[in-house]
Write a protein that holds these residues in place. Structure first.
Motif, PDB file in Angstrom:
ATOM      1  N   THR A 100      37.540  40.155  58.165  1.00  0.00           N
ATOM      2  CA  THR A 100      36.289  40.369  58.252  1.00  0.00           C
ATOM      3  C   THR A 100      35.757  40.187  59.717  1.00  0.00           C
ATOM      4  O   THR A 100      36.613  39.727  60.786  1.00  0.00           O
ATOM      5  N   GLU A 131      20.728  42.781  55.498  1.00  0.00           N
ATOM      6  CA  GLU A 131      20.599  43.335  54.195  1.00  0.00           C
ATOM      7  C   GLU A 131      20.309  44.636  53.963  1.00  0.00           C
ATOM      8  O   GLU A 131      20.619  45.412  53.091  1.00  0.00           O
ATOM      9  N   PHE A 158      23.795  46.174  54.779  1.00  0.00           N
ATOM     10  CA  PHE A 158      24.752  45.515  53.852  1.00  0.00           C
ATOM     11  C   PHE A 158      24.147  44.667  52.929  1.00  0.00           C
ATOM     12  O   PHE A 158      23.827  43.459  52.640  1.00  0.00           O
ATOM     13  N   PRO A 159      23.449  45.420  51.794  1.00  0.00           N
ATOM     14  CA  PRO A 159      22.751  44.721  50.530  1.00  0.00           C
ATOM     15  C   PRO A 159      23.519  43.577  49.893  1.00  0.00           C
ATOM     16  O   PRO A 159      22.835  42.958  49.181  1.00  0.00           O
ATOM     17  N   GLU A 160      24.829  43.619  49.855  1.00  0.00           N
ATOM     18  CA  GLU A 160      25.461  42.722  48.994  1.00  0.00           C
ATOM     19  C   GLU A 160      25.745  41.425  49.904  1.00  0.00           C
ATOM     20  O   GLU A 160      26.184  40.563  49.373  1.00  0.00           O
ATOM     21  N   ALA A 161      25.478  41.521  51.381  1.00  0.00           N
ATOM     22  CA  ALA A 161      25.887  40.507  52.080  1.00  0.00           C
ATOM     23  C   ALA A 161      25.279  39.210  51.655  1.00  0.00           C
ATOM     24  O   ALA A 161      24.217  39.131  51.239  1.00  0.00           O
ATOM     25  N   LYS A 162      26.192  38.118  51.949  1.00  0.00           N
ATOM     26  CA  LYS A 162      25.719  36.734  51.803  1.00  0.00           C
ATOM     27  C   LYS A 162      25.186  36.121  53.034  1.00  0.00           C
ATOM     28  O   LYS A 162      26.019  35.881  53.852  1.00  0.00           O
ATOM     29  N   ILE A 174      31.511  39.850  56.871  1.00  0.00           N
ATOM     30  CA  ILE A 174      31.642  41.143  56.030  1.00  0.00           C
ATOM     31  C   ILE A 174      32.934  41.929  56.417  1.00  0.00           C
ATOM     32  O   ILE A 174      33.431  41.964  57.362  1.00  0.00           O
ATOM     33  N   GLN A 216      34.065  47.663  55.426  1.00  0.00           N
ATOM     34  CA  GLN A 216      32.744  47.838  54.746  1.00  0.00           C
ATOM     35  C   GLN A 216      31.626  48.021  55.869  1.00  0.00           C
ATOM     36  O   GLN A 216      31.077  48.907  55.899  1.00  0.00           O
TER      37      GLN A 216
END
Length: 107
Positions: free
Chosen positions: A22, A34, A37-41, A56, A60
């Protein structure tokens, strides 16, 4: 690595993890990570100078940045930045680098 996109500014670094798989993606503005990277926490406020951060997968990150390059369809980057305050900040960076270009190289 600093990445300036028309709607996001990211700082991407290797702060090490146990797997090495990562990267740490950091941002100064809420939503910048976001958008790419829309799925990022995304974690808010857990770091030093960058308020927002997310771990990440390297693959990706590479894919998202490559896709951003593939989508370039403009002749002037600054003209594509729609947020006025982001445009002004980017222009300040452009100005600083323009001055840097004109200075003799120091060893």
């Amino acid at each position: 690595m600093w990445i300036f996109l028309t709607d996001s500014f990211l700082s991407i670094v290797d702060k090490g993890d146990q797997t090495g798989n990562t990267l740490l993606v950091r941002a100064r503005r809420q939503g910048d990570i976001e958008r790419v990277f829309p799925e990022a926490k995304v974690v808010d406020g857990a770091g030093t100078d960058y308020r927002y951060r997310a771990r990440i997968l390297r693959s990706q990150v590479a894919d998202a940045i490559a896709e951003s390059v593939r989508k370039v369809a403009y002749g002037n980057f600054k003209n594509e930045v729609s947020e006025n305050d982001r445009h002004d900040a980017y222009f300040d960076v452009w100005s600083a680098m323009n001055k840097f270009q004109e200075r003799p190289r120091q060893k």
